[in-house]
Design an enzyme around this catalytic site. Structure first.
Site, short mmCIF file in Angstrom:
data_model
loop_
_atom_site.label_atom_id
_atom_site.label_comp_id
_atom_site.label_asym_id
_atom_site.label_seq_id
_atom_site.Cartn_x
_atom_site.Cartn_y
_atom_site.Cartn_z
N ASP A 48 0.84 -1.20 0.00
CA ASP A 48 0.00 0.00 0.00
C ASP A 48 0.88 1.25 0.00
O ASP A 48 2.00 1.23 0.52
CB ASP A 48 -0.90 0.02 1.24
CG ASP A 48 -1.99 -1.05 1.19
OD1 ASP A 48 -2.28 -1.53 0.08
OD2 ASP A 48 -2.52 -1.39 2.26
N TYR A 76 6.16 -8.61 8.71
CA TYR A 76 5.68 -7.23 8.82
C TYR A 76 5.89 -6.72 10.24
O TYR A 76 5.67 -7.45 11.21
CB TYR A 76 4.18 -7.13 8.50
CG TYR A 76 3.81 -7.44 7.08
CD1 TYR A 76 3.85 -6.45 6.10
CD2 TYR A 76 3.38 -8.71 6.71
CE1 TYR A 76 3.49 -6.73 4.79
CE2 TYR A 76 3.01 -9.00 5.41
CZ TYR A 76 3.07 -8.01 4.45
OH TYR A 76 2.71 -8.30 3.15
N ASP A 90 -6.98 1.23 8.50
CA ASP A 90 -5.68 1.89 8.64
C ASP A 90 -5.90 3.39 8.81
O ASP A 90 -7.04 3.87 8.89
CB ASP A 90 -4.74 1.57 7.47
CG ASP A 90 -5.24 2.10 6.13
OD1 ASP A 90 -6.17 2.93 6.10
OD2 ASP A 90 -4.71 1.67 5.09
N ARG A 181 -3.94 -5.35 8.17
CA ARG A 181 -5.01 -4.47 8.64
C ARG A 181 -6.12 -5.26 9.32
O ARG A 181 -6.66 -4.85 10.35
CB ARG A 181 -5.58 -3.66 7.47
CG ARG A 181 -4.65 -2.57 6.96
CD ARG A 181 -5.25 -1.84 5.78
NE ARG A 181 -5.29 -2.67 4.59
CZ ARG A 181 -6.27 -2.66 3.69
NH1 ARG A 181 -7.33 -1.87 3.87
NH2 ARG A 181 -6.22 -3.41 2.61
#
Length: 302
Positions: A48, A76, A90, A181
């Site tokens: 993203d 991550y 987010d 997310r």
């Protein structure tokens, strides 16, 4: 402009980019391709715009290994902002619910084991998953209510790195298709509150990690030509998590023409779901082994 087109080069390899904040994956590929005058480029796994971190950019023949890298394990590091749910899960979305509940460190650590293993995860409404031929995020932006079905994802490990009153930093090692997310949203729900991702950094994709990542600035600073080209990792570096089979000249010639070959020798594998073959250090093909025979799927021209 015409001159720039004529300078495109048939170069192959990987740029392990540390994608900057507020840049799309497509923009990152375009920038790297322009800096290296590469004729062909693509990426192995979208990040993203608001995320940073490892974006493997394949050049030339390395694009044939994108599926293998894309299917690799991801790492991550992300921050959860406690007490607020957003439309996108987010920081980009609108706040849609709030809670005064703020979990303490012990509560966060206690709930994390629930999210390890194969779990069912409902993807965010703002995702690229298709619903009746349309992207879910397009439907959500148009004001439609998007309810995506939960799907199994694999979480290998998850740990709490830092904890504060209003946010926590976690690190997760997970398989393909996992939405961080959604993970943040569900961890918050399990703690009786709301939460959303406030920052996201991808620290690893398959064989690539932060250790070898380079920035756009480093690419720009390197002089065009041999100095900049030295920042390109070899095509084989994207396949290092798969078994390698080294071939002799005769076998290599047959595979180069797309033919299956019988593997010989005491240590020759009988069956492999996925592997790659090489000759004198160069990637020849990816494929599988069935009944002692290597069957190429993608042949590389290096």
């Amino acid at each position: 402009m015409t001159q720039a087109k004529s300078k495109k080069r048939a170069i192959s390899g990987w740029i392990v980019l540390n994608k900057p904040y507020d840049m799309t994956s497509t923009q990152a590929v375009g920038k790297v391709r322009w800096l290296l005058s590469a004729a062909k480029a693509g990426h192995a796994g979208t990040l993203d715009p608001l995320a940073t971190g490892i974006l493997p950019i394949a050049l030339g023949e390395a694009t044939k290994a994108v599926p293998q890298v894309q299917d690799g394990i991801k790492v991550y590091r992300f921050a959860i902002g406690w007490g607020r749910a957003t439309s996108t899960d987010d920081a980009e979305g609108e706040v849609v619910a709030t809670s005064d509940n703020r979990p303490d460190r012990e509560a966060v650590e206690a709930v994390l084991p629930r999210f390890i293993g194969t779990i069912l995860q409902r993807p965010p409404a703002f995702s690229a998953i298709k619903v009746d031929g349309e992207r879910a995020y397009d439907l959500a932006r148009a004001g439609e209510i998007v309810e995506l079905a939960a799907r199994p994802v694999d979480i290998d490990a998850i740990s709490l790195i830092e904890h504060g009153a209003d946010s926590s930093i976690l690190e997760v090692t997970c398989g393909k298709g996992t939405y961080v997310r959604a993970l943040a949203r569900d961890i918050a729900a399990a703690l009786g509150t709301f939460g959303h991702v406030t920052s996201l950094h991808r620290a690893g994709v398959g064989p690539f990690s932060d250790a070898e990542a380079i920035t756009i600035e480093a690419l720009e600073a390197a002089e065009a030509g041999p100095e900049r080209d030295r920042l390109i990792a070899p095509v084989a570096s994207g396949l290092l998590e798969l078994p390698e089979i080294r071939l002799d000249a005769g076998q290599a010639g047959a595979v180069g023409h797309g033919n299956a070959i019988l593997l010989t020798g005491a240590g020759a594998p009988v069956a492999l779901e996925e592997c790659w073959v090489s000759f004198k250090g160069k990637v020849l093909a990816t494929g599988s082994v069935e009944f002692g025979q290597f069957k190429p799927r993608r042949v590389f021209n290096l």
